[in-house]
Design an enzyme around this catalytic site. Structure first.
Site, PDB file in Angstrom:
ATOM      1  N   HIS A 128       0.718  -1.324   0.094  1.00  3.57           N
ATOM      2  CA  HIS A 128       0.014   0.068  -0.092  1.00  3.57           C
ATOM      3  C   HIS A 128       1.018   1.140  -0.205  1.00  3.57           C
ATOM      4  O   HIS A 128       0.444   2.525  -0.521  1.00  3.57           O
ATOM      5  CB  HIS A 128      -0.924   0.024   1.281  1.00  3.57           C
ATOM      6  N   TRP A 129       2.147   1.227   0.116  1.00  5.68           N
ATOM      7  CA  TRP A 129       2.983   2.471   0.550  1.00  5.68           C
ATOM      8  C   TRP A 129       4.099   2.569  -0.601  1.00  5.68           C
ATOM      9  O   TRP A 129       5.048   2.040  -0.357  1.00  5.68           O
ATOM     10  CB  TRP A 129       3.523   2.376   1.850  1.00  5.68           C
TER      11      TRP A 129
END
Length: 277
Positions: A257-258
């Site tokens: 997600h990052w």
């Protein structure tokens, strides 16, 4: 009265008290065209913890960086009597930009911050030069997000009461494909913030599905998405590509997600090329 954010292990930047009485904290780094950094949601989030490996490179490249702590996060006010919906975030962002006399800028948003960027440009298209989005929210129904493994785990853990280091670790390891990149300092930052956050922050966080309105966005969009994202479905990238007229995406495997953390060098380089074009 004691300020519950004064002892947080986060840098202290500037504070702006809006006409509504809400006080927002932000870092104001560098000079030049303005990039406003909008972090994601989750217990303990802040602008610094999301973007500490990114905005210093933008400063060196000649940009002014407004790294915001959204209301309810970081060192900003965390009222327990408001609805933390998209209109609330967009309205407060507009008030901040007005107060800082920022007429036009680039919005750079991750997850919730990406949804706020989309909501802001739809409401104020004349204020935005470009958008940079990392796994943005706002392109699915709420039920879809709450079926994602990362969000299910986050809700379960948050509901168990005060969050310690190990509870935070359980959530944050799901943010990354390679959890060995997770720094202990980041966990400590987020645990310290999490205990200051009100319960209504996540229970009232409502973001509509804006897919059908993406065609209204004329600003150039650069997007990133990790195909191993456990929080926001990676198929959202194609919704933006199919609907927004001026968008391109970088999709990365072995990435959660990052993107800005797991593929920091690539992210920084592509963003700066996009801004300079």
């Amino acid at each position: 009265m004691n300020n519950p954010t004064q002892d947080l292990p986060l840098p202290v930047g500037k504070y702006a008290t809006l006409d509504s009485g809400l006080t927002l904290h932000y870092l104001d780094i560098g000079e030049g065209p303005v990039v406003v950094w909008l972090h994601g949601s989750g217990p303990g989030a802040s602008g610094f913890s999301n973007f500490k490996g990114n905005y210093p490179l933008f400063e060196q490249a000649g940009y002014r960086n407004i790294v915001l702590d959204l209301p309810g996060f970081g060192r900003s006010d965390k009222p327990d009597d408001v609805n933390y919906d998209l209109d609330f975030f967009v309205g407060n962002l507009k008030s901040l930009l007005d107060q800082l006399d920022i007429e036009r800028c680039t919005l750079l948003g991750n997850s919730l911050g990406g949804a706020i960027a989309l909501g802001f440009v739809l409401a104020n298209p004349e204020r935005i030069d470009k958008l940079i989005l990392m796994a943005p929210g706002g392109v699915e129904e709420r039920e879809t997000y709450f079926q994602m493994e990362g969000i299910v785990r986050m809700v379960e853990t948050y509901g168990q009461g005060p969050m310690g280091l190990e509870q935070m670790r359980k959530i944050m390891t799901l943010q990354l494909f390679d959890s060995s990149q997770l720094q202990e300092s980041l966990l400590a930052e987020r645990v310290a913030v999490a205990v200051t956050q009100p319960a209504n922050l996540f229970s009232t966080m409502m973001v509509p599905n804006m897919t059908e309105r993406l065609g209204e966005i004329s600003a150039p969009i650069l997007g990133f998405w990790g195909t191993n994202d456990l929080f926001n479905p990676p198929a959202g990238a194609f919704k933006i590509l199919h609907n927004a007229p001026n968008a391109r995406f970088t999709l990365l495997n072995r990435c959660g997600h990052w993107v800005q953390v797991e593929h920091q060098e690539l992210f920084n380089r592509q963003c700066l090329e996009f801004l300079a074009a």
